[in-house]
Design an enzyme around this catalytic site. Structure first.
Site, PDB file in Angstrom:
ATOM      1  CD  GLU A  12       9.147  90.871  61.763  1.00  0.00           C
ATOM      2  OE1 GLU A  12       9.054  89.782  62.387  1.00  0.00           O
ATOM      3  OE2 GLU A  12       8.861  91.958  62.258  1.00  0.00           O
TER       4      GLU A  12
ATOM      5  CD  GLU B  80       5.300  84.155  56.847  1.00  0.00           C
ATOM      6  OE1 GLU B  80       5.400  83.125  56.150  1.00  0.00           O
ATOM      7  OE2 GLU B  80       6.109  84.460  57.738  1.00  0.00           O
TER       8      GLU B  80
ATOM      9  CG  ASP C  69      10.415  84.559  48.100  1.00  0.00           C
ATOM     10  OD1 ASP C  69      11.222  85.242  48.766  1.00  0.00           O
ATOM     11  OD2 ASP C  69      10.702  83.454  47.603  1.00  0.00           O
TER      12      ASP C  69
ATOM     13  CG  ASP D 267      11.865  76.632  57.631  1.00  0.00           C
ATOM     14  OD1 ASP D 267      12.690  75.810  58.094  1.00  0.00           O
ATOM     15  OD2 ASP D 267      10.829  76.298  57.060  1.00  0.00           O
TER      16      ASP D 267
ATOM     17  CE  LYS E  79      15.265  65.817  56.510  1.00  0.00           C
ATOM     18  NZ  LYS E  79      14.383  65.033  55.603  1.00  0.00           N
TER      19      LYS E  79
ATOM     20  CG  ASP F  72      15.310  78.066  68.406  1.00  0.00           C
ATOM     21  OD1 ASP F  72      14.815  78.733  67.469  1.00  0.00           O
ATOM     22  OD2 ASP F  72      15.028  76.872  68.605  1.00  0.00           O
TER      23      ASP F  72
ATOM     24  CB  THR G  63       7.827  85.609  68.763  1.00  0.00           C
ATOM     25  OG1 THR G  63       8.946  84.702  68.671  1.00  0.00           O
ATOM     26  CG2 THR G  63       8.298  87.025  68.437  1.00  0.00           C
TER      27      THR G  63
ATOM     28  CE1 TYR H 168       6.980  79.765  64.408  1.00  0.00           C
ATOM     29  CE2 TYR H 168       6.725  82.154  64.418  1.00  0.00           C
ATOM     30  CZ  TYR H 168       6.377  80.910  63.917  1.00  0.00           C
ATOM     31  OH  TYR H 168       5.437  80.816  62.931  1.00  0.00           O
TER      32      TYR H 168
END
Length: 238
Positions: A73, A98, A125, A147, A151, A183, A216, A218
């Site tokens: 994951e 993470e 990372d 994430d 931009k 999303d 989750t 998020y």
């Protein structure tokens, strides 16, 4: 065998940029305890040197002590999905990456509460971990609500770029499954475009979650704010 307790695996960590935060709000005392007491035992170890003296590798079978299927994951957030998968599929081993230390602390608390043992945690990372995994060693990978880097000038920081996808393709077994949930419509657009170029075929593209999905924080935030989650599934080609 090398000692990995102080190493993020990357023998030259200054060679790449890191995108994102490593720390957030002050940790609770209990979370500090999880980090000091639990993290060391859950970090991937068993590092070996291969034929190239400048390269280290991890034997996934050594992480969990057997030849069980290994899942990965990328960016597990607060850990809900990772712990759910570990509990639902006790015969697999799942490694989570993470770099955000607050998320790592949250995950460790959930691991304690669920008493799952088929997990390993890389608090850094994902690219550093993929650097040392052997070819075709991962059977399933997850990218859950990454994430968005909204931009335009930051789109290169997204995981769904060749910098990340080509190493992922290398470590995934032919036929292995890669799931992406987001999303953000533009993130899904880029996912559809970039992932197949790295050696994957799309096998599902829907707004319906997988049968073994757990919602989750998020996803719940997205629904509250009126955004529609999307779920895309890829298969690693030969």
């Amino acid at each position: 065998m090398s000692d990995t307790s102080k190493s993020p695996f990357d023998p030259n960590p200054s060679r790449r940029n890191f995108y994102g935060r490593r720390h957030g709000k002050t940790l609770r005392q209990s979370q500090k305890g999880y980090l000091s007491e639990d993290l060391g035992d859950l970090r991937p170890r068993n590092i070996t040197i291969d034929e190239n003296p400048n390269r280290v590798t991890i034997a996934p079978s050594a992480i969990f002590g057997d030849d069980r299927p290994i899942w990965l994951e990328v960016g597990f957030g607060g850990g809900e999905h990772m712990v759910h998968m570990a509990a639902t599929y006790p015969d697999i081993g799942i490694i989570g990456c993470e770099p955000f230390i607050n998320g790592v602390a949250m995950l460790l608390g959930k691991i304690r509460a669920a008493a799952v043992e088929n997990v390993s945690v890389h608090p850094g990372d994902a690219r550093d971990l993929m650097d040392v995994l052997p070819d075709a060693s991962i059977e399933r990978a997850f990218l859950m609500y990454p994430d968005p880097w909204s931009k335009a000038r930051h789109h290169r920081r997204r995981f769904v770029t060749p910098e990340h996808l080509l190493p992922l393709a290398r470590v995934m077994r032919p036929g292995g499954i890669f799931r992406v949930a987001s999303d953000i419509p533009d993130y899904i657009r880029q996912t559809r475009e970039e992932v197949p170029l790295a050696g994957f075929e799309m096998i599902a593209d829907t707004d319906q979650a997988w049968d073994d999905w757990i919602s989750t924080r998020y996803e719940q935030k997205a629904l509250r704010e009126g955004r529609v989650p999307h779920y895309v599934t890829f298969r690693r080609q030969s």
